[in-house]
Design a protein around this motif. Sequence first.
Motif: not given
Length: 132
Positions: A41, A44-46, A49, A61
């Motif tokens: 991951e 940014e995606d973390c 989420r 993101a």
Amino acid sequence: MEPVIVVSAVVLRDKAGRVLLVRKHGTTMWMNPGGKPEPGESAEDCAVREVREELGLELDAARLIDLGEHLARAANESGHLVLARVFQWPDPVATPMPAAEIEEVRWVATTARDADLAPLFTGQIAPQLSRS
């Protein structure tokens, strides 16, 4: 050297410019929302989420502003450092409801230096926000 925990953290602000901090169940320290990335991951995606899971907010993101990487003492894990990729959301947000492992949320000024605020916030993030 102390073990390093890699995380993503997000700066969320209200219309007055205060920063939203969260406190996890069973802890005393307040920190920016965020957490550890899952395998494969992106940072940014973390960030997206974790904010969705912890606060129920949907972030894009592509709109996150990268504030860089910051190293500080871990707030709730003694003997550890945290290496945080920090992002800022560009729009003000209303007070969200805590979810998942988050027990409480609170708004603070960038000048706040209370003893129960995470070293990452007081030593790295807040000074950077105050300069910009």
